[in-house]
Design a protein around this motif. Structure first.
Motif, PDB file in Angstrom:
ATOM      1  N   TYR A 217     113.614 -21.789 -71.988  1.00 20.74           N
ATOM      2  CA  TYR A 217     112.590 -22.217 -72.957  1.00 20.74           C
ATOM      3  C   TYR A 217     112.633 -21.421 -74.260  1.00 20.74           C
TER       4      TYR A 217
ATOM      5  N   ASP B 279     110.930 -13.420 -74.965  1.00 21.90           N
ATOM      6  CA  ASP B 279     111.867 -14.405 -75.529  1.00 21.90           C
ATOM      7  C   ASP B 279     111.434 -14.814 -76.922  1.00 21.90           C
TER       8      ASP B 279
ATOM      9  N   SER C 148     111.450 -29.408 -68.739  1.00 22.10           N
ATOM     10  CA  SER C 148     111.716 -28.611 -67.543  1.00 22.10           C
ATOM     11  C   SER C 148     112.750 -29.303 -66.662  1.00 22.10           C
TER      12      SER C 148
ATOM     13  N   GLY D 103     109.604 -26.466 -61.356  1.00 23.28           N
ATOM     14  CA  GLY D 103     108.156 -26.320 -61.555  1.00 23.28           C
ATOM     15  C   GLY D 103     107.534 -25.370 -60.541  1.00 23.28           C
TER      16      GLY D 103
ATOM     17  N   LEU E   3     107.291 -20.033 -61.353  1.00 26.53           N
ATOM     18  CA  LEU E   3     106.199 -19.083 -61.608  1.00 26.53           C
ATOM     19  C   LEU E   3     105.226 -19.018 -60.431  1.00 26.53           C
TER      20      LEU E   3
HETATM   21  N1  LIG Z   1     109.296 -18.241 -71.377  1.00 29.88           N
HETATM   22  C1  LIG Z   1     108.672 -19.428 -71.433  1.00 29.88           C
HETATM   23  N2  LIG Z   1     108.473 -20.046 -72.630  1.00 29.88           N
HETATM   24  C2  LIG Z   1     107.862 -21.227 -72.714  1.00 29.88           C
HETATM   25  N3  LIG Z   1     107.379 -21.889 -71.651  1.00 29.88           N
HETATM   26  C3  LIG Z   1     107.516 -21.338 -70.451  1.00 29.88           C
HETATM   27  C4  LIG Z   1     108.185 -20.085 -70.267  1.00 29.88           C
HETATM   28  N4  LIG Z   1     108.173 -19.782 -68.964  1.00 29.88           N
HETATM   29  C5  LIG Z   1     107.541 -20.801 -68.344  1.00 29.88           C
HETATM   30  N5  LIG Z   1     107.169 -21.749 -69.232  1.00 29.88           N
HETATM   31  C6  LIG Z   1     106.425 -22.992 -68.946  1.00 29.88           C
HETATM   32  O1  LIG Z   1     105.874 -22.860 -67.652  1.00 29.88           O
HETATM   33  C7  LIG Z   1     106.294 -23.941 -66.827  1.00 29.88           C
HETATM   34  C8  LIG Z   1     106.402 -23.460 -65.392  1.00 29.88           C
HETATM   35  O2  LIG Z   1     107.450 -22.554 -65.224  1.00 29.88           O
HETATM   36  P1  LIG Z   1     108.204 -22.462 -63.852  1.00 29.88           P
HETATM   37  O3  LIG Z   1     107.179 -22.353 -62.806  1.00 29.88           O
HETATM   38  O4  LIG Z   1     109.222 -21.409 -63.934  1.00 29.88           O
HETATM   39  O5  LIG Z   1     108.839 -23.895 -63.683  1.00 29.88           O
HETATM   40  P2  LIG Z   1     110.203 -24.511 -64.287  1.00 29.88           P
HETATM   41  O6  LIG Z   1     110.864 -23.441 -65.058  1.00 29.88           O
HETATM   42  O7  LIG Z   1     110.962 -24.929 -63.122  1.00 29.88           O
HETATM   43  O8  LIG Z   1     109.754 -25.656 -65.112  1.00 29.88           O
HETATM   44  C9  LIG Z   1     107.575 -24.398 -67.416  1.00 29.88           C
HETATM   45  O9  LIG Z   1     107.839 -25.737 -67.113  1.00 29.88           O
HETATM   46  C10 LIG Z   1     107.337 -24.186 -68.877  1.00 29.88           C
HETATM   47  O10 LIG Z   1     106.654 -25.302 -69.414  1.00 29.88           O
END
Ligand SMILES: Nc1ncnc2c1ncn2[C@@H]1O[C@H](COP(=O)(O)OP(=O)(O)O)[C@@H](O)[C@H]1O
Ligand SMILES: [Mg+2]
Length: 463
Positions: free
Chosen positions: A359, A395, A420, A427, A430
C-alpha cells in the motif's frame, strides 16, 4: 394459627366451681325440701360446698398457669429453656414438654440456617435476582440487582425499574397461573443492549404467590453470535470467489479454448494465481484459529527482535523485489529481547512490511525501526510507563483515513477491497497481527496521514 394470646379465663374457673359444688348444693336443697334441714342449715351447706368447690377450681387454675405461660412463650418464639412447668397436678408433663422444647429449637435453628443459606445463594449470584409479590412490589433483591438498577429495590414497585410489557405479563402469569417463562428484551433507553429474563412462580413463607426474576445481559453473546455468522459468511464468500473463477477457466479450457495453446497458457497462469490465493486464504484462516486457541497461553522463548526483522525481510524478498520496495532496518544498539514466539513475531513483522510495500508508493523506501523504550510513552497504551521494545514500520503511501483506523484489525476489513485483492491480500493480515500482539501482552498503535504515509507501531514488554 390463632393470633389470640393463650389465657386462662375467669369465667371458666367460675363454671368449674359451680359444677364441682353441685354434689354439695343438691343434697342441701333435698334435705331442706324434705324438712330434714332448716333453711339456714341448707344455705350454710350450699355456701360451704360453693366455697370448697371454688377453692378447688382456683387451685387447679393456679396449677395450669405456668403451663399456659410456657405454651405462650413457645408460641411466640421466646426462650422456654429451663422454664418447663412442674406441678403437683401434672407430674408426667416435663418429659414431653422438654422433648417439644428440643424439637422446636431444632426446627427454629434449621429454618434460620436454611434462610441464611438461601440468602447467601441468592446474594452470590452475579446476575440480578428479584422476588416480586402479587401487588407488583419487590420483596427481595440481591446485591447484583441493586448494583444493576443502582437503587434500593426492596418494598418498591417493580414497574419503577422494569417496564417491559412482556415481563410484566410474564410475572402476572407466574403469579396467577403458576407458569414459568423466559423473556428477551431491550431497555427502551438503550436498544443496543439485550437482556434475557427468567420468570419462575414461587410461594412466600406466608403462602402468597410470588415470582422470582433472574436477569442476564446477553448483548455480548448476541454480538459474538453475529460476528461468528458474519465471519463464516465472509470466509465462504472469499473462498468462493477464486473457486468460481477456477471453475470458469476449467469450463473454458474444456470448451472454447480446447485447441488454443496460447489461451491455455494464459488461463493456466491465472488459475495458478487463483489457486495460490485460495491457499493463502486457508493458511491465514488456520493461523487465525490456532492463534485464537493459544491466546491465553503466553509465549516462553527469548527472542531478539533484530533477528526477527532480518528473517522477515529475507522471507519477503521476492515480493519486495516485485514492488521495487527497499526496506531500511534501523536497529538500536543493545538488547532488543522480548519473551515471545519467534515464528509468530516473524509473521507479525512480515505482515506489516508486506502491507507497507503493497500500500506504499512503488519504489518508495519502507523503514523498520526497532528501539528499546524505558519507560514507554502514552502511545504504548497499557504498556506506557514500562520498559518496552517498540517496532515501527513506516511507509510513504496514500495513508489511511481516520474513520478506517479503528476497524483495520477486523477480519476481512479492507479500506479498498479491489486494491487489496489485486495485491493478493486476504484481509486477514492485521487480524492475525492483532492476535499475535495480544498473545505477547503488547499493544498496536497506528498513525496515518492521507497522502503522506502510515506508521504501524507495535509495543512489546522488554525481557
Ligand atoms: N500500510 C498501509 N497503508 C495503507 N493501508 C493499509 C496499510 N496496511 C493496511 N492497510 C489497509 O488495511 C487493510 C487490512 O490490512 P490486512 O489485514 O493486512 O489485509 P490485506 O493486506 O490482506 O488487505 C488493507 O486492505 C488496507 O486497506
Ligand atoms: Mg496485509
Amino acid at each position: 394459627m390463632t393470633e389470640e394470646p393463650l389465657l386462662l379465663t375467669t369465667r371458666g374457673t367460675w363454671i368449674e366451681a359451680m359444677v364441682w359444688s353441685l354434689p354439695g348444693i343438691v343434697p342441701s336443697i333435698a334435705l331442706w325440701a324434705t324438712g330434714l334441714a332448716s333453711a339456714t342449715e341448707a344455705f350454710v351447706g350450699m355456701l360451704g360446698a360453693l366455697v370448697i368447690a371454688g377453692l378447688l377450681a382456683w387451685w387447679r387454675h393456679r396449677q395450669l398457669v405456668p403451663l399456659v405461660a410456657w405454651l405462650e412463650r413457645l408460641r411466640i418464639g421466646r426462650s422456654v429453656t429451663g422454664a418447663v412447668p412442674d406441678s403437683f397436678l401434672y407430674r408426667q408433663l416435663p418429659h414431653p414438654l422438654l422433648a417439644i422444647e428440643r424439637e422446636t429449637q431444632n426446627l427454629r435453628r434449621q429454618v434460620a440456617a436454611s434462610d441464611q443459606l438461601q440468602r447467601a445463594l441468592v446474594d452470590a449470584i452475579t446476575d440480578p435476582v428479584l422476588v416480586v409479590d402479587g401487588r407488583g412490589y419487590v420483596r427481595l433483591a440481591n446485591p447484583a440487582a441493586e448494583r444493576h438498577f443502582a437503587d434500593k429495590l426492596t418494598d418498591q414497585p417493580l414497574g419503577r425499574f422494569l417496564r417491559d410489557p412482556a415481563i410484566l405479563a410474564a410475572i402476572d402469569s407466574a403469579i396467577r397461573a403458576n407458569v414459568s417463562s423466559t423473556v428477551s428484551f431491550s431497555p427502551p433507553l438503550d436498544r443496543t443492549r439485550r437482556y434475557t429474563c427468567g420468570i419462575q412462580p414461587m410461594l412466600t413463607r406466608e403462602g402468597d404467590a410470588a415470582a422470582v426474576l433472574s436477569l442476564r445481559e446477553t448483548s455480548e453473546q448476541v454480538a459474538i453470535e453475529r460476528m461468528r455468522s458474519d465471519f463464516i459468511a465472509n470466509a465462504s464468500h472469499e473462498l468462493r470467489t477464486p473457486l468460481t473463477a477456477l471453475a470458469g477457466f476449467v469450463e473454458t479450457l474444456k470448451g472454447p479454448a480446447k485447441n488454443d495453446p496460447d489461451a491455455q497458457a494464459m488461463f493456466l497462469d491465472t488459475m495458478d494465481a487463483e489457486a495460490s490465493r485460495m491457499t493463502r486464504l486457508i493458511d491465514d484462516l488456520l493461523s487465525l484459529s490456532k492463534l485464537e486457541a493459544d491466546v491465553h497461553r503466553p509465549p516462553s522463548e527469548d527472542v531478539d527482535l533484530a533477528d526477527v526483522v532480518a528473517l522477515a525481510i529475507s522471507g519477503l524478498e521476492p515480493q519486495l523485489r516485485k514492488n521495487a520496495t527497499v526496506v531500511e532496518a534501523r536497529m538500536e544498539d543493545g538488547p532488543l529481547q522480548v519473551r515471545g514466539d519467534a515464528d509468530q513475531l516473524q509473521q507479525l513483522v512480515a505482515n506489516l512490511i508486506d502491507n507497507a510495500s503493497k500500500y506504499g508508493r512503488p519504489g518508495a523506501p519502507v523503514v523498520v525501526d526497532v528501539a528499546r523504550l524505558s519507560p514507554a510513552g502514552d502511545e504504548a497504551g497499557p504498556l506506557s510507563g514500562r520498559t518496552a521494545i517498540r517496532l515501527t514500520v513506516i511507509d510513504q503511501g496514500d495513508g489511511i483515513a481516520p474513520e478506517h483506523l479503528p476497524r483495520l484489525t477486523e477480519r476481512f476489513y479492507r479500506v479498498d477491497k479491489s486494491r487489496s485483492r489485486r495485491a493478493g491480500g486476504t484481509g486477514l493480515g492485521l487480524a492475525i497481527s492483532k492476535h499475535i500482539i495480544r498473545r505477547h501482552g503488547g499493544h498496536l498503535n497506528v498513525e496515518s496521514d492521507l497522502g503522506i504515509g502510515s506508521r504501524f507501531s507495535v509495543f512489546i514488554p522488554a525481557r
